[in-house]
Every structure is written in structure tokens, then in C-alpha cells.
Design a protein around this motif. Structure first.
Motif, short mmCIF file in Angstrom:
data_model
loop_
_atom_site.label_atom_id
_atom_site.label_comp_id
_atom_site.label_asym_id
_atom_site.label_seq_id
_atom_site.Cartn_x
_atom_site.Cartn_y
_atom_site.Cartn_z
N ILE A 1 0.70 -1.29 0.10
CA ILE A 1 0.07 0.03 -0.04
C ILE A 1 0.63 1.13 -0.01
O ILE A 1 1.69 1.50 0.97
N ILE A 2 0.68 2.15 -1.09
CA ILE A 2 1.54 3.23 -1.00
C ILE A 2 0.79 4.34 -0.90
O ILE A 2 -0.39 4.46 -1.47
N PHE A 3 0.87 5.08 0.28
CA PHE A 3 -0.12 6.10 1.01
C PHE A 3 0.52 7.53 0.75
O PHE A 3 1.54 7.57 1.41
N ILE A 4 -0.04 8.46 0.08
CA ILE A 4 0.33 9.40 -0.03
C ILE A 4 -0.27 10.61 0.75
O ILE A 4 -1.53 10.63 0.60
N ASN A 5 0.28 11.25 1.80
CA ASN A 5 -0.30 11.85 2.92
C ASN A 5 0.11 13.33 2.74
O ASN A 5 1.27 13.68 2.98
N ASN A 6 -0.71 14.39 2.01
CA ASN A 6 -0.43 15.61 1.83
C ASN A 6 -1.35 16.52 2.67
O ASN A 6 -1.43 17.67 2.61
N ALA A 7 -2.03 15.81 3.84
CA ALA A 7 -2.71 16.57 4.60
C ALA A 7 -4.00 17.62 4.52
O ALA A 7 -4.28 18.38 4.96
N ILE A 8 -4.42 17.22 3.03
CA ILE A 8 -5.45 17.85 2.47
C ILE A 8 -6.27 17.15 1.48
O ILE A 8 -5.53 16.00 0.82
N TYR A 9 -7.39 17.50 0.92
CA TYR A 9 -8.15 17.00 -0.22
C TYR A 9 -7.66 17.85 -1.27
O TYR A 9 -8.29 18.89 -1.54
N GLY A 10 -6.53 17.58 -2.10
CA GLY A 10 -6.17 18.29 -3.32
C GLY A 10 -7.07 18.21 -4.39
O GLY A 10 -7.18 19.64 -5.01
N MET A 11 -7.59 17.21 -4.57
CA MET A 11 -8.59 17.35 -6.24
C MET A 11 -9.68 18.00 -6.15
O MET A 11 -10.08 18.59 -6.99
N THR A 12 -10.14 17.94 -4.86
CA THR A 12 -11.43 18.68 -4.67
C THR A 12 -11.50 20.20 -4.47
O THR A 12 -12.51 20.91 -3.93
N GLY A 13 -10.28 20.65 -4.25
CA GLY A 13 -10.20 22.24 -3.86
C GLY A 13 -9.63 22.72 -2.60
O GLY A 13 -9.84 23.62 -1.97
N GLY A 14 -8.81 21.59 -1.63
CA GLY A 14 -7.99 21.91 -0.76
C GLY A 14 -8.74 21.96 0.68
O GLY A 14 -8.98 22.80 1.49
N GLN A 15 -9.95 21.06 0.72
CA GLN A 15 -10.57 20.87 1.94
C GLN A 15 -9.99 20.14 3.13
O GLN A 15 -8.83 19.51 2.67
N MET A 16 -10.54 20.24 4.34
CA MET A 16 -9.80 19.35 5.50
C MET A 16 -9.86 17.98 5.18
O MET A 16 -10.98 17.43 4.81
N ALA A 17 -8.81 17.31 5.73
CA ALA A 17 -8.79 15.70 5.41
C ALA A 17 -8.44 15.35 6.87
O ALA A 17 -8.23 16.13 7.77
N PRO A 18 -8.57 13.94 7.14
CA PRO A 18 -8.42 13.81 8.56
C PRO A 18 -7.05 13.96 9.00
O PRO A 18 -6.86 13.96 10.18
N THR A 19 -6.23 13.96 8.04
CA THR A 19 -4.66 14.06 8.31
C THR A 19 -4.21 15.59 8.78
O THR A 19 -3.21 15.82 8.83
N THR A 20 -5.22 16.27 8.49
CA THR A 20 -4.81 17.96 8.50
C THR A 20 -4.40 18.24 9.74
O THR A 20 -4.98 17.77 10.70
N LEU A 21 -3.30 19.00 9.71
CA LEU A 21 -2.66 19.41 11.01
C LEU A 21 -3.49 20.51 11.95
O LEU A 21 -4.14 21.21 10.94
N LEU A 22 -3.34 20.48 13.30
CA LEU A 22 -4.14 21.33 13.89
C LEU A 22 -3.64 22.88 13.70
O LEU A 22 -2.42 23.05 13.66
N GLY A 23 -4.37 23.68 13.50
CA GLY A 23 -4.16 25.10 13.13
C GLY A 23 -4.00 25.31 11.64
O GLY A 23 -3.77 26.55 11.26
N MET A 24 -4.03 24.08 10.78
CA MET A 24 -3.81 24.09 9.54
C MET A 24 -5.12 25.00 8.62
O MET A 24 -5.93 24.45 8.91
#
Lengths: 71, 253
Positions: free
Chosen positions: B126-149
Motif C-alpha cells: 500500500i503506497i499512501f500519499i499523505n499531503n494533509a489535504i483534499y487536493g483534487m476537490t479544492g483543498g478541504q480539510m482531511a483527517p490528516t490535516t494538522l491542527l491550526g492548518m
């Protein structure tokens, strides 16, 4: 090294990665897709480490290296 | 020595991998996806397994991965890549099956599939790309988004009271008995790219040797979603992301 200027998206990551400041983005010229593509501004300084090619997300850099054995 | 004398096939030390197609990727300039695609294409050619590889593409920016790497691909429904990979690897036990998923796919909608595939110890990578944001849909919060981000849906920054805490799902997966190799890497420098390549190679070898599930999280950037230049986002990632998502092996059996 050679750079596929048409494939380049001008992200600047190779310029940052280069340890000898060989690369720059074209200041004015753009490629067909409208990006300021990277070029070797200072090719004499290249040491062939391939750091630029390794970090390039679009795989548009190829690196060639000749070992000088003093012959 | 002239430039023509240097640029000869015998002097080539780094070339575009042959398994990458000629298509120009749809990724934004400086996106980590391109680097990871390149690593996978290099490895599959080096390991000489391209003709028996099945990749499972996710929903997310990497949805078109099948356009860029010239191996067999299956496009899974959102989050269901580990379930599809389970079927692919059980029906084709000689194949190398890997999934390529983002954080929205793997750690949000696909949490159940991910955890159960890892817990069953399916022989997949499993190759997991974690960029802490929903990139494709326009930059919404993801579960991995950092506090304060700041994201499109947390314009004043993520808070624990309203949005909960960032999810380090790779740490959870390392606890499961079915996983054999769990690691967290990045691709922001040439050295990090080489380490990531070694990690993915190990995962592919584990998968071929039927040792269980291997998970490689790659802490990545989304410069468009983060509203930074690619170079700035690499620096921001090294400064902030590695605090919550420290690099290194979490499990290596």
C-alpha cells in the motif's frame, strides 16, 4: 544534462536541489504550455550528481557524466 | 570536452524511466505524485516485474495513474483499493499487487477497507500519499490535516474542539498483526527520494515473498492546496508535517 523544456512545468524544485547552482528558470521565455521552464544557466559547474533529475516530478531531466581519469 | 562528447548513451547516469508513458501528467507543477510515479516506474523495471504487476488506482488526484505508468491497472471505487487489491492478489497469486492511495482515499472513506486488508495480512503493498489535504476537490480539510492548518473548510485553522485531532493512520496500521513492514518516508530532497525508493522496493519484495501487507506512507506536499510555491511547501512540510508524522520505519519484520 539535458532538459525537456516542453515537458517542464517550471516548479523550481531542480533549481533548489542543485548543489552547484547550475539551473535557473527562464526569466521571460515560456514553453508551449506557458511555463517558465528550467535551463542550464551555468553548465560548466555541473558535477553530474543527478539531484535535479531525482527530484524532478515530471522526469524531464536526463544526466550524463564522464569520469576524467586524466588520460 | 564538448557538450556533444558528454551527451552520449554510454555516459548516461539518469534517464526518464521507460515505463513512464509520454503523457504529460495532469499534476500541478512540483507535485509529489510525479516523483512517486517515477520511483515506481523505475523500480518495476529494475525488478523486472512490470508484466506481472497490477496497480490499483484510487479516487483523488492520482485517479489517472493508469495514464502514466505502463502496467496493468484497476481503478477502484473511492477508498476501496485495498478490497480490490485483495481480490486481485488472491486470484493472481503470482502477481505483484500494489495500491496507490491518497489520504482522503485511505484514511477517510477507505478506513475500514484499509484496516481490514492490513489486519488480514493480504500480500499487497500500500503506497499512501499523505499531503494533509483534499487536493483534487479544492483543498478541504482531511483527517490528516494538522491542527491550526488553514484549508477551504477550516478557514481559521483546524481546531481539536470542532474538527478533532489529526489521524496518524500509519501508526494504527503498525499495531496490526497482518502488516510486515510499515514505514513513513518523504520525497522532498534527493536523499529522501532514494530512501523512499529503497522502502518501496522492500515493500514490493515483501509482497512477492508473501510476507504480509506492507504500508509506505509518503509525507507529501500539495502546493496548490497549501497556497505556496513548491519549494516553500517542501520547507513547510519539513518544518511542520514531520513533527506530527515523523519519518522512519514503524515496523520492520
Amino acid at each position: 544534462m539535458t532538459i525537456d523544456g516542453q515537458r517542464c512545468k517550471g516548479c523550481d524544485l531542480c533549481v533548489v536541489a542543485c548543489p552547484t547552482d547550475v539551473l535557473l528558470l527562464q526569466p521571460k521565455e515560456v514553453n508551449d504550455r506557458g511555463y517558465h521552464y528550467a535551463f542550464a544557466a551555468n553548465p560548466e559547474a555541473c558535477i553530474g550528481c543527478a539531484a535535479c533529475a531525482t527530484v524532478c516530478p515530471d522526469a524531464c531531466i536526463e544526466v550524463y557524466r564522464v569520469v576524467d581519469r586524466g588520460e | 570536452m564538448t557538450r556533444e562528447e558528454i551527451i552520449r548513451p554510454e555516459n548516461k547516469v539518469y534517464a526518464r524511466p521507460e515505463l513512464l508513458t509520454d503523457n504529460v501528467t495532469h499534476y500541478c507543477p512540483g507535485c509529489s505524485h510525479g516523483v512517486v510515479h517515477k520511483i515506481i516506474a523505475e523500480l518495476l523495471a529494475e525488478m523486472n516485474v512490470a508484466d506481472k504487476t497490477i496497480g490499483i488506482a484510487p479516487v483523488g488526484c492520482a485517479v489517472f495513474a493508469y495514464n502514466y505508468i505502463d502496467v496493468d491497472w484497476i481503478e477502484a471505487a473511492h477508498g476501496r483499493a485495498p478490497a480490490v487489491a485483495t481480490a486481485a492478489s488472491r486470484l493472481n497469486p503470482d502477481s505483484l499487487v500494489f495500491t496507490y492511495q491518497g489520504d482522503g482515499d485511505l484514511s477517510a472513506i477507505g478506513t475500514a477497507e484499509t484496516i481490514h486488508a492490513c489486519n488480514r495480512g493480504e500480500n499487497i503493498a500500500i503506497i499512501f500519499i499523505n499531503n494533509a489535504i483534499y487536493g483534487m476537490t479544492g483543498g478541504q480539510m482531511a483527517p490528516t490535516t494538522l491542527l491550526g492548518m488553514k484549508t477551504a473548510t477550516t478557514p481559521y485553522g483546524r481546531t481539536a474542539e470542532l474538527n478533532g485531532y489529526p489521524l496518524a493512520i500509519t501508526n494504527l496500521l503498525a499495531q496490526l498483526d497482518g502488516t510486515c513492514y510499515v514505514t513513513r518516508q518523504a520525497v522532498h530532497t534527493a536523499a529522501a527520494v532514494r530512501k523512499t525508493k529503497a522502502a518501496i522496493k522492500k515493500a514490493f519484495q515483501n509482497s512477492m515473498a508473501k510476507k504480509g501487507t506492507s504500508v509506505i506512507e509518503i509525507v507529501s506536499t500539495c502546493n496548490s492546496g497549501w497556497k505556496m510555491t513548491p519549494a516553500q511547501s517542501n520547507d513547510w512540510m519539513a518544518e511542520h508535517m514531520f513533527e506530527k508524522y515523523p519519518l522512519g520505519d514503524l515496523k520492520n519484520e
